[in-house]
Each structure stands twice: as structure tokens, then as C-alpha cells.
Design a protein around this motif. Structure first.
Motif, short mmCIF file in Angstrom:
data_model
loop_
_atom_site.label_atom_id
_atom_site.label_comp_id
_atom_site.label_asym_id
_atom_site.label_seq_id
_atom_site.Cartn_x
_atom_site.Cartn_y
_atom_site.Cartn_z
N ARG A 144 3.67 0.89 -11.79
CA ARG A 144 3.26 2.29 -11.94
C ARG A 144 4.48 3.20 -11.83
N THR A 145 4.56 4.15 -12.75
CA THR A 145 5.70 5.08 -12.73
C THR A 145 5.26 6.53 -12.56
N SER A 146 3.95 6.80 -12.69
CA SER A 146 3.47 8.19 -12.58
C SER A 146 2.84 8.45 -11.22
N ASP A 153 -18.63 5.89 6.92
CA ASP A 153 -17.72 6.51 7.89
C ASP A 153 -16.62 7.32 7.23
N GLY A 154 -16.53 7.29 5.90
CA GLY A 154 -15.52 8.06 5.18
C GLY A 154 -14.22 7.33 4.95
N ILE A 155 -14.23 6.00 4.97
CA ILE A 155 -13.01 5.21 4.76
C ILE A 155 -13.02 4.63 3.35
N PHE A 156 -11.89 4.75 2.66
CA PHE A 156 -11.75 4.10 1.36
C PHE A 156 -10.31 3.66 1.16
N THR A 157 -10.12 2.74 0.23
CA THR A 157 -8.78 2.21 -0.05
C THR A 157 -8.54 2.22 -1.55
N PHE A 158 -7.29 2.23 -1.89
CA PHE A 158 -6.88 2.05 -3.28
C PHE A 158 -5.46 1.54 -3.29
N GLY A 159 -5.07 0.96 -4.41
CA GLY A 159 -3.73 0.40 -4.51
C GLY A 159 -2.99 0.94 -5.72
N PHE A 160 -1.68 0.76 -5.71
CA PHE A 160 -0.83 1.15 -6.82
C PHE A 160 -0.35 -0.11 -7.54
N ALA A 161 -0.37 -0.07 -8.86
CA ALA A 161 0.14 -1.19 -9.64
C ALA A 161 1.63 -1.36 -9.39
N TYR A 162 2.11 -2.58 -9.49
CA TYR A 162 3.53 -2.84 -9.21
C TYR A 162 4.45 -2.16 -10.21
N ILE A 201 -4.06 9.50 5.95
CA ILE A 201 -3.61 8.56 4.93
C ILE A 201 -2.59 7.61 5.56
N SER A 202 -2.83 6.31 5.41
CA SER A 202 -1.87 5.34 5.92
C SER A 202 -1.66 4.26 4.88
N GLY A 203 -0.59 3.54 5.02
CA GLY A 203 -0.27 2.47 4.08
C GLY A 203 0.95 2.82 3.25
N ALA A 204 1.32 1.91 2.37
CA ALA A 204 2.51 2.07 1.54
C ALA A 204 2.17 2.87 0.29
N ARG A 205 2.71 4.07 0.20
CA ARG A 205 2.48 4.92 -0.97
C ARG A 205 3.63 4.73 -1.96
N GLU A 206 3.69 3.51 -2.46
CA GLU A 206 4.76 3.13 -3.40
C GLU A 206 4.20 2.08 -4.35
N GLN A 207 4.97 1.71 -5.34
CA GLN A 207 4.54 0.71 -6.29
C GLN A 207 4.13 -0.57 -5.57
N GLY A 208 2.95 -1.08 -5.92
CA GLY A 208 2.46 -2.31 -5.31
C GLY A 208 1.86 -2.11 -3.93
N GLY A 209 1.75 -0.88 -3.46
CA GLY A 209 1.26 -0.60 -2.11
C GLY A 209 -0.24 -0.42 -2.04
N LEU A 210 -0.78 -0.61 -0.86
CA LEU A 210 -2.19 -0.41 -0.57
C LEU A 210 -2.31 0.78 0.36
#
Length: 82
Positions: A73-75, A62-71, A30-39
């Protein structure tokens, strides 16, 4: 007295067996920003299936996927990978 052949075999076993007993590296990265507004970019094994908060996510062959967090998001997010 120990036989030479037994000594060599035990030395080889002591050297090689721990390397065989080690677990493979994690199948999930897992890489990227795991915070509000992060990808977040996730690398799982080939053929993996994933859900984020109960919603199916498209996963590449290949097993790669992405998702983002809403700016605002509190949960916490629930990510499941099979």
C-alpha cells in the motif's frame, strides 16, 4: 472583611470546578502498526460504526474493530468512526 463561609465556599469552588470542567478522555484509541503490512486495533465507544476506505467494518458491541494495511500500500487510509 471576608466572611468565613464565603471564604470556604470560594476555596471549595476553586478546588472542585476545574476538575468538573475537564473533558473526558478520548473516545477513540488506536494501537498497532500504522504502516505497510501492519495491523491496527481501534477501540471506539459502544455502538460505534466504522468505515475504512469507504468499506464498512464489523465493530464489536464494545466498539472494538481491526483492519490491516497491504504490504504494498502506498496511499493513505481514510478511517471514519461514528
Amino acid at each position: 472583611m471576608i466572611h468565613r463561609r464565603a471564604f470556604v465556599l470560594s476555596a471549595a469552588a476553586t478546588t472542585l470546578l476545574p476538575a468538573l470542567a475537564r473533558a473526558d478522555t478520548s473516545r477513540l484509541t488506536i494501537s498497532g502498526a500504522r504502516e505497510q503490512g501492519g495491523l491496527v486495533v481501534v477501540r471506539a465507544g459502544q455502538g460505534a460504526r466504522a468505515t475504512v476506505d469507504g468499506e464498512k467494518v464489523l465493530v464489536s458491541p464494545d466498539g472494538i474493530f481491526t483492519f490491516g494495511f497491504a504490504y504494498n500500500r502506498t496511499s493513505d487510509a481514510a478511517v471514519h468512526v461514528d
